[in-house]
Design a protein around this motif. Sequence first.
Motif, PDB file in Angstrom:
ATOM      1  N   LYS A  22      -1.968 -16.200   1.276  1.00 51.11           N
ATOM      2  CA  LYS A  22      -3.180 -15.392   1.322  1.00 51.11           C
ATOM      3  C   LYS A  22      -2.925 -13.934   0.947  1.00 51.11           C
ATOM      4  N   LEU A  23      -1.664 -13.550   0.937  1.00 51.00           N
ATOM      5  CA  LEU A  23      -1.288 -12.158   0.692  1.00 51.00           C
ATOM      6  C   LEU A  23      -0.366 -12.047  -0.514  1.00 51.00           C
ATOM      7  N   GLN A  24      -0.365 -10.866  -1.109  1.00 52.07           N
ATOM      8  CA  GLN A  24       0.642 -10.570  -2.128  1.00 52.07           C
ATOM      9  C   GLN A  24       1.627  -9.578  -1.523  1.00 52.07           C
ATOM     10  N   LEU A  25       2.879  -9.764  -1.840  1.00 52.71           N
ATOM     11  CA  LEU A  25       3.896  -8.834  -1.370  1.00 52.71           C
ATOM     12  C   LEU A  25       4.105  -7.798  -2.461  1.00 52.71           C
ATOM     13  N   ARG A  26       3.629  -6.614  -2.235  1.00 58.19           N
ATOM     14  CA  ARG A  26       3.749  -5.541  -3.224  1.00 58.19           C
ATOM     15  C   ARG A  26       5.167  -4.995  -3.248  1.00 58.19           C
ATOM     16  N   LYS A  27       5.818  -5.067  -2.098  1.00 56.50           N
ATOM     17  CA  LYS A  27       7.167  -4.523  -1.973  1.00 56.50           C
ATOM     18  C   LYS A  27       7.903  -5.385  -0.958  1.00 56.50           C
ATOM     19  N   ASP A  28       9.137  -5.718  -1.262  1.00 51.87           N
ATOM     20  CA  ASP A  28       9.972  -6.469  -0.318  1.00 51.87           C
ATOM     21  C   ASP A  28      11.421  -6.163  -0.655  1.00 51.87           C
ATOM     22  N   ASP A  29      11.914  -5.070  -0.085  1.00 55.02           N
ATOM     23  CA  ASP A  29      13.303  -4.664  -0.318  1.00 55.02           C
ATOM     24  C   ASP A  29      13.864  -4.059   0.955  1.00 55.02           C
ATOM     25  N   SER A  30      15.020  -3.471   0.879  1.00 55.64           N
ATOM     26  CA  SER A  30      15.683  -2.941   2.079  1.00 55.64           C
ATOM     27  C   SER A  30      14.904  -1.792   2.720  1.00 55.64           C
ATOM     28  N   ALA A  31      14.053  -1.132   1.952  1.00 53.03           N
ATOM     29  CA  ALA A  31      13.265  -0.023   2.485  1.00 53.03           C
ATOM     30  C   ALA A  31      12.027  -0.506   3.237  1.00 53.03           C
ATOM     31  N   GLY A  32      11.650  -1.765   3.040  1.00 55.69           N
ATOM     32  CA  GLY A  32      10.492  -2.289   3.759  1.00 55.69           C
ATOM     33  C   GLY A  32       9.747  -3.363   2.996  1.00 55.69           C
ATOM     34  N   LEU A  33       8.703  -3.834   3.628  1.00 54.15           N
ATOM     35  CA  LEU A  33       7.832  -4.855   3.061  1.00 54.15           C
ATOM     36  C   LEU A  33       6.407  -4.332   3.112  1.00 54.15           C
ATOM     37  N   GLU A  34       5.641  -4.553   2.060  1.00 53.73           N
ATOM     38  CA  GLU A  34       4.227  -4.187   2.041  1.00 53.73           C
ATOM     39  C   GLU A  34       3.427  -5.384   1.569  1.00 53.73           C
ATOM     40  N   ALA A  35       2.398  -5.731   2.332  1.00 59.26           N
ATOM     41  CA  ALA A  35       1.553  -6.874   2.006  1.00 59.26           C
ATOM     42  C   ALA A  35       0.112  -6.422   1.831  1.00 59.26           C
ATOM     43  N   ALA A  36      -0.561  -7.053   0.873  1.00 62.16           N
ATOM     44  CA  ALA A  36      -1.962  -6.750   0.591  1.00 62.16           C
ATOM     45  C   ALA A  36      -2.676  -8.041   0.219  1.00 62.16           C
ATOM     46  N   GLY A  37      -3.982  -7.955   0.182  1.00 62.64           N
ATOM     47  CA  GLY A  37      -4.770  -9.109  -0.241  1.00 62.64           C
ATOM     48  C   GLY A  37      -4.570  -9.405  -1.709  1.00 62.64           C
TER      49      GLY A  37
END
Length: 124
Positions: A22-37
């Motif tokens: 249901k989500l897209q992962l805009r960022k997924d690295d050692s600095a963090g994860l960001e999820a959006a629709g």
Amino acid sequence: MLTNPIEIDLALRTLIKAHEDKLQLRKDDSAGLEAAGTIPTMQGKQKVDGHYFASVIPKPKDCRLYFFPIYTDVAAFTDLDPALKKCLKGKSCFHIKKMDASLEASISDMIDKGIAIYQEKGII
């Protein structure tokens, strides 16, 4: 009980990634994860490719969970588990220093509720 910020980071990422369909992962690295629709929508006055949902940011002494549905739909989250509410700093940022199974379940329920609310709104 998890007390290592790296282990807490991995646990929080797993809870969010459980909703990857249901989500897209805009960022997924050692600095963090960001999820959006995944549905293009208006966020404020700007059109975005997916409405922001949550981020996980590891810090040296804790792990931060930025959870946007609690900001956009405050009334839906008034019944937070007291242990989870204690971690809330500001309007939408949780500072997780220790995580036991109960807190992990509360966070999982909160994420599920956020997904359901955003699905009802048609933004994810």
